[in-house]
Design an enzyme around this catalytic site. Structure first.
Site, PDB file in Angstrom:
ATOM      1  N   HIS A  18     -42.724  31.802  20.276  1.00 47.65           N
ATOM      2  CA  HIS A  18     -41.724  30.887  20.823  1.00 47.65           C
ATOM      3  C   HIS A  18     -42.404  29.959  21.813  1.00 47.65           C
ATOM      4  CE1 HIS A  18     -37.413  30.349  22.603  1.00 47.65           C
ATOM      5  NE2 HIS A  18     -38.120  29.228  22.649  1.00 47.65           N
ATOM      6  N   HIS A 200     -32.628  29.443  18.141  1.00 44.18           N
ATOM      7  CA  HIS A 200     -32.341  29.618  19.567  1.00 44.18           C
ATOM      8  C   HIS A 200     -30.860  29.990  19.727  1.00 44.18           C
ATOM      9  CE1 HIS A 200     -36.140  27.644  20.277  1.00 44.18           C
ATOM     10  NE2 HIS A 200     -35.947  27.500  21.567  1.00 44.18           N
ATOM     11  N   GLU A 203     -29.049  31.588  25.151  1.00 40.45           N
ATOM     12  CA  GLU A 203     -29.989  31.209  26.224  1.00 40.45           C
ATOM     13  C   GLU A 203     -29.268  30.584  27.427  1.00 40.45           C
ATOM     14  OE1 GLU A 203     -32.414  27.790  25.266  1.00 40.45           O
ATOM     15  OE2 GLU A 203     -33.659  28.031  27.043  1.00 40.45           O
ATOM     16  N   ASP A 284     -42.478  29.402  25.905  1.00 40.46           N
ATOM     17  CA  ASP A 284     -41.491  28.351  25.630  1.00 40.46           C
ATOM     18  C   ASP A 284     -42.101  26.953  25.821  1.00 40.46           C
ATOM     19  OD1 ASP A 284     -39.014  27.509  24.785  1.00 40.46           O
ATOM     20  OD2 ASP A 284     -37.923  28.053  26.597  1.00 40.46           O
TER      21      ASP A 284
END
Ligand code: ADE
Ligand code: ZN
Length: 348
Positions: A18, A200, A203, A284
């Site tokens: 990721h 995703h 989050e 990320d």
């Protein structure tokens, strides 16, 4: 014996599943690309822009950086630098996002973007022990139609042998107010093309586990990116643990970008692993948080109170979350296990 001057958290061999290539661009490169593209930044030092109070305020800056990428060479440069920088901190295998919606809308060709990224990755692989494959990210802000068009174009490229590095799709960008169901046709098309699927979900602040359920049940996602909201639904935790659906967790990002936790001490990473979930630790958008993979592992050790051996074992287990085939996974696992013994010794 390991050289004491080397950082144990850099030495631990790691997979990273990721990481957005646009979020790894070195600040100096952002400045140069912005000038070259005729899109000067509002400040001389881009890191001055890197302060966020929510996912959406982060995305405004992320989109500014994305807009500096205007040619195949730009994509090649950032991919090269990204993999070389990762390798310096123990990266051995990465599946890396690129999210080309605004570039395609501005007239860039997906074939050029993929060719540039591939060229940069190949150059980095020739110089380092890291390997890297690509995930095409659907930008949720552009809607389901643009997502389907991206997957269809990817299919054309794959049929002509021009997208072999792209092994899967994802969906990123904004989460608030987005109905995940609109991406079902894009995910179905990706499945029909033999592409792997991640998404995703769970989050942003204000989002519970419902998007994780939709990603799995409606989109057919095989992996979940972030997914921290899962802790609010013990049934879903048990299901993902027993079905071995991996979550690619980005602890520092959840504090600095999403502002979901005030500090890593509040992050549920350890509870998630204790509950049997298959997890990886990821950066990320490291360059946009003054971060790297070694520092992420150190931050987790210090903030969540775990040992280097705990992290090395999580890194080994993370190989199961990759989209490598069984033989490549076994090779990587043997390499990681041997390296880990030399780094954290009997604690592993
Ligand atoms: N794009 C880059 N970073 C992201 C994140 N943390 N969440 C959603 N989309 C992103
Ligand atoms: Zn992300």
């Amino acid at each position: 014996m390991v050289d004491d001057r080397l950082d144990v958290y850099d030495l631990i061999p790691k997979v990273e599943l990721h990481c957005h290539v646009e979020g790894t661009v070195r600040p100096g490169t952002v400045v140069e690309l912005a000038r070259k593209a005729g899109r000067p930044l509002p400040v001389d030092d881009p890191s001055l822009l890197y302060r966020y109070d929510s996912l959406d305020s982060f995305l405004a800056v992320f989109w500014l950086v994305q807009e500096t990428l205007v040619s195949r060479d730009d994509w090649a440069r950032i991919a090269y630098e990204s993999v070389v920088d990762g390798a310096a901190h123990g990266l051995r295998y990465r599946e890396m996002f690129f999210t080309p919606a605004r570039h395609l809308a501005a007239g860039q060709d997906l074939g050029d973007i993929v060719a540039g990224l591939t060229e940069g990755i190949e150059a980095a692989e020739a110089e380092t022990a890291a390997r890297c494959m690509l995930i095409a990210g659907i930008d949720k802000a552009y809607g389901g139609g643009a997502g389907l068009a991206l997957v269809e174009r990817l299919g054309e490229l794959r049929r002509s042998g021009r997208a072999e590095r792209v092994i899967g799709i994802g969906a990123d960008s904004t989460e608030l107010g987005v109905d995940m169901r609109q991406f079902q046709p894009a995910y179905a098309a990706a499945r029909d093309l033999g592409l792997r699927r991640t998404c995703h979900a769970g989050e942003a602040v204000g989002v519970g586990p419902e998007n994780i359920r939709l990603a799995i049940d409606v989109l057919g996602a095989q992996r979940i990116d972030h997914g921290v909201a899962i802790v609010e639904d013990p049934t879903l935790v048990a299901r993902c643990a027993s079905e071995r659906i991996p979550l690619t967790v980005c602890p520092t990002s959840n504090v600095v970008i999403a502002n979901r936790y005030r500090s890593l001490a509040e992050h549920p990473l350890v509870a998630m692993r204790d509950a049997g979930l298959l997890l990886t630790i990821n950066t990320d958008d490291p360059a946009m948080m003054d971060l790297d993979l070694g520092r992420e592992y150190r931050a987790v050790a210090e903030g969540c109170g775990v040992t280097a051996a705990w992290l090395a074992n999580l890194a080994i287990d993370g190989i199961e979350s990759t989209w490598l085939d069984a033989a490549d996974r076994a090779t990587l696992r043997a390499e990681f296990t041997a390296m880990t013994e030399g780094i954290v010794g009997d604690d592993a």
